[in-house]
Design a protein around this motif. Structure first.
Motif, PDB file in Angstrom:
ATOM      1  N   LYS A 101      11.502  31.208  -5.943  1.00 34.43           N
ATOM      2  CA  LYS A 101      10.841  32.307  -5.254  1.00 34.43           C
ATOM      3  C   LYS A 101       9.411  32.482  -5.756  1.00 34.43           C
ATOM      4  CE  LYS A 101      13.464  35.998  -4.188  1.00 34.43           C
ATOM      5  NZ  LYS A 101      14.182  37.252  -4.490  1.00 34.43           N
ATOM      6  N   ARG A 102       9.303  32.552  -7.071  1.00 36.68           N
ATOM      7  CA  ARG A 102       7.995  32.804  -7.662  1.00 36.68           C
ATOM      8  C   ARG A 102       7.055  31.625  -7.462  1.00 36.68           C
ATOM      9  NH1 ARG A 102       9.044  33.780 -13.444  1.00 36.68           N
ATOM     10  NH2 ARG A 102       8.341  31.647 -13.618  1.00 36.68           N
ATOM     11  N   TYR A 246       5.135  37.369  -0.164  1.00 37.00           N
ATOM     12  CA  TYR A 246       6.503  37.559  -0.638  1.00 37.00           C
ATOM     13  C   TYR A 246       7.448  37.922   0.508  1.00 37.00           C
ATOM     14  CZ  TYR A 246       6.598  36.713  -5.599  1.00 37.00           C
ATOM     15  OH  TYR A 246       6.613  36.091  -6.821  1.00 37.00           O
ATOM     16  N   ASN A 250      10.671  35.796   0.850  1.00 35.75           N
ATOM     17  CA  ASN A 250      11.996  36.415   0.792  1.00 35.75           C
ATOM     18  C   ASN A 250      12.809  36.085   2.032  1.00 35.75           C
ATOM     19  OD1 ASN A 250      11.791  37.524  -1.739  1.00 35.75           O
ATOM     20  ND2 ASN A 250      10.954  39.471  -1.013  1.00 35.75           N
TER      21      ASN A 250
END
Lengths: 698, 75
Positions: A101-102, A246, A250
């Motif tokens: 994700k990061r 994000y 996500n």
């Protein structure tokens, strides 16, 4: 010439990016600096099929393209400048399987620069264990990219990555986020002002100028003049960009990735319970330090004895086989002892780099930062100062550079100023030889000897001096500076042998090469100064001595002549001139010369004494034996006794004797003020401490 | 219940509701400290600061002053 594909490796810190780099390039790599700045540049070549080659650059780890440090800025400079020699044909973003994700944040940013991008998911072999499942084809489709699953540890996926690099032209180039969406009004205006430029590139140039004013760039003409927003508003837009990205990430991951939380913990939690415990955490840290010092002292003594003997033998050997003359003298009395004085410390320096490398690779270093932060702040430092302070035990130069990730300027400045107090590997040669001369070899219990305890004590003195001066600086420096402390706590890893080995090899090589040049030059200068004299007393030493000491035996006479010659050489006169200054510290003029030459670099001390003692002497002995047989002309006792020894040890513990450190401090603090203050303070303290010790102990 | 992140106890978790973006570093947002994401306090360092958090899957440590800028809804 075959076409070369330029590849940039990009990713967050701790993703195994360097392991992937080492896997692709092996020992085919060069480590240097980016021109003009002291950021490490790692580049290497990887052979692909059909005679193709990939030129691979391992860019500094970064979380995004919004740079906040010099190292991170290098990444943007390379990616924005099409004329840069490292500008990539293809970017490889390395993510570890736990933090996709990061890592996708920077991935989407690079994608938006229209650079073909491959996503590597490293540590893929641990997916099952961590309870992670990913729908790779779907993720590839949504991100518009090629994904390579790898395990650098198990050497899986390398061939697939190489193949994907080869086929980079087939990679789809499509942005993930339309920059326009961040703020339609602002970006609309920007696009109208520069219709030909890529919107996202313009935006990066503008935000980069906010953080790094005055950087020359020739790719995009003066976008920085498009300053319709205040800095605080730009910052808000950057935040908006992050949030937008994000949202996209996500959504993407929700559709493609599932994590079974139950499996996600385990080793990390168990180790953390001990390693950052309020008592055990400190106990373990102390035990690790003790172990390292013991290892450096005890284990490396065997190879060191061998090297010492080998160099004495070599000098003897060359004297035998070479015809007598100036050049032979230069070789066996100047160059060989000089080189020997540095080669002998390779085992120790390698050990030191080995341990530091293991601490960093394993993820333990972040835990030390975490438990030490509160304590360090009392002294005006940051928990992050621990990393420079520990790597300062190897060398102050990388340590000063390692302060860059301390966000608070005051804490960073204090760290830079006190780091040279930590016992760097250049001090080791001096400590070791003096300890072995003046400290008895008894043991306390079965493990620790007096000698290694003394060494450890010297390390503590170094840290102590660093902390006390930090505390003083914190009291007197009036600098207001906001502090943002964010430390990533990476997962624990068993260090990869290959990474550690390459790291130790490169660092040791750089140290030897850097110090070696200075030492060689100084050895030659010293030999010349010691082998010629200004007056008749030097050239006709034989007559002077023979008439003076007629009753002496021939052998004694030889020694008398040699020392008489040395006393009346250029070096002798120079040494005599400074003798009044060093006499109260318990030193003779020879040690004085060694100290003066040490101001270029400390490790020169031993090789200087080695050169001084061997000038004119026929027998090739080990350095230690020569020093042990020196006699104090006043007391007629061995020169290197406890008082002189302790005085020397303290002098070297405190004095700022390193030209390279002064240079790097000047660079990092933008001027001569701080390095000057540092030099005067440290060397003054050294003189006073050595004086007190000698006068008290003699 | 809305509380400051700084007041969380070991093992507690919550959902980030708001972040005073002017007073925290961009890097923290980049690591996933954004409204809507989950945060768990894993451990506090000796003397209770810094704090060791799991934010949105990222493990990181921040100091109390920064944590005070972040508001969470307890879970």
């Amino acid at each position: 010439m075959a076409k070369q594909i330029n590849v940039s490796l990009i990713g967050n810190p701790n993703t195994g990016k360097t392991s992937v780099f080492n896997l692709l390039t092996g020992l085919n790599q060069q480590v240097g600096n980016y021109p003009g700045i002291t950021v490490e540049r790692k580049a290497g070549v990887c052979k692909l099929s059909r005679g193709l080659k990939a030129h691979i650059v391992d860019l500094p780890g970064t979380y995004s393209l919004n740079a906040s440090s010099l190292d991170e800025n290098v990444v943007i400079e390379v990616l924005l400048n099409k004329k840069d020699k490292d500008y990539p044909d293809v970017a490889v973003v390395v993510s570890d399987v736990e933090n996709i994700k990061r890592n996708l944040l920077i991935f989407t940013q690079i994608k938006d620069l229209d650079i073909p991008t491959i996503l590597v998911i490293n540590m893929a072999d641990q997916m099952l264990r961590k309870g992670i499942t990913i729908d790779i084809p779907e993720l590839e489709k949504r991100l518009n990219t090629k994904i390579v699953l790898m395990s650098a540890r198990k050497k899986q996926g390398v061939e697939e990555l190489k193949k994907s690099i080869e086929d980079y032209r087939k990679l789809p180039v499509a942005p993930c986020l339309n920059a326009f969406e961040i703020d339609p009004e602002y970006f609309g205006g920007l696009q109208r002002a520069f219709p030909k430029e890529s919107l996202y590139k313009l935006w990066l140039v503008i935000t980069q100028d906010v953080n790094f004013a005055n950087i020359n760039r020739n790719t995009i003409a003066d976008a920085s003049q498009f300053q319709t927003k205040k800095n605080s508003e730009l910052k808000r837009l950057q935040q908006k960009e992050t949030i937008k990205r994000y949202q996209f990430i996500n959504q993407t991951l929700k559709a493609t990735q599932t994590i079974d939380i139950k499996n996600a913990k385990g080793v990390r939690a168990a180790l953390d319970r001990v390693l950052i415990h309020k008592v055990w955490g400190f106990v373990v840290f102390l035990a690790i330090l003790l172990f390292i010092f013991q290892a450096i002292y005890d284990w490396s003594s065997y190879p060191m004895d061998l090297i010492d003997g080998a160099f004495a033998w070599m000098s003897d050997f060359f004297r035998e086989i070479l015809p007598e003359g100036m050049l032979t003298n230069l070789l066996v009395e100047g160059i060989l002892p000089g080189i020997g004085g540095i080669v002998i410390f390779i085992p120790q320096i390698a050990f030191l780099f080995l341990f530091i490398s293991i601490l960093e690779e394993s993820g333990y270093m972040s835990r030390v930062v975490f438990i030490m932060d509160r304590l360090m702040r009392r002294f005006g430092l940051s928990g992050k100062s621990i990393v420079p302070l520990i790597s300062g035990t190897a060398c102050a130069i990388p340590a000063v550079m390692a302060t860059r990730n301390i966000e608070n300027w005051k804490q960073r400045l204090i760290t830079i100023l006190v780091v040279p107090f930590t016992t760097c590997s250049a001090r080791l040669p001096v400590y070791l030889i003096i300890i072995s001369l003046v400290i008895p070899t008894h043991r306390v219990g079965w493990f620790f000897g007096y000698q290694s305890l003394t060494l450890m004590f010297l390390y503590f003195i170094g840290f102590g001096a660093a902390l006390v001066s930090a505390w003083l600086l914190n009291k007197f420096l009036k600098i207001e500076s906001k502090s943002f402390f964010v430390v990533e706590m990476p997962n624990y890893k068993i260090p990869l042998f290959k990474n550690v080995a390459i790291n130790v090899f490169e660092k040791t090589k750089a140290f030897i090469a850097g110090a070696g040049k200075i030492i060689l030059a100084i050895s030659i200068i010293l030999w010349v100064l010691g082998s010629f004299g200004p007056t008749e007393k030097f050239s006709k030493a034989k007559e002077y001595v023979t008439t003076q000491y007629q009753e002496n035996s021939a052998e004694d006479l030889e020694t008398q002549i040699a020392s008489y010659k040395l006393e009346h050489s250029y070096m002798g006169y120079m040494g005599k001139a400074i003798e009044p200054v060093v006499r109260p510290l318990g030193y003779d003029w020879k040690i004085g010369i060694a100290i003066i030459s040490s101001f270029a670099a400390r490790e020169v001390f031993v090789s200087t004494l080695a050169t001084i003692y061997s000038v004119g002497s026929e027998e090739e002995e080990t350095i230690k034996n020569r020093m042990a047989s020196e006699i104090n002309p006043v007391t007629k006792k061995p020169l290197f006794n406890l008082a002189t020894g302790i005085s020397l040890l303290l002098f070297y513990a405190f004095a700022m004797q390193c030209a390279s450190t002064i240079a790097i401090v000047k660079k990092e603090t933008n001027g001569w003020m701080w390095p000057s203050i540092q030099f005067i303070f440290m060397s003054g303290l050294a003189y006073i401490a050595a004086l007190a010790a000698y006068q008290f102990l003699k | 219940m809305k509380v400051s992140l700084a007041s969380l106890k070991k093992g507690q978790s919550g959902i980030i509701i708001s972040v005073v973006t002017d007073n925290i570093p961009l890097k923290l947002l980049e690591m996933g400290c954004l409204p809507g994401n989950e945060v768990e306090l894993l451990q506090r360092a000796p003397f209770s600061c810094p704090m060791y958090l799991n934010i949105n899957g990222s493990h990181l440590a921040i100091r109390k002053e920064v944590a005070e800028q972040i508001e969470v809804e307890l879970m």
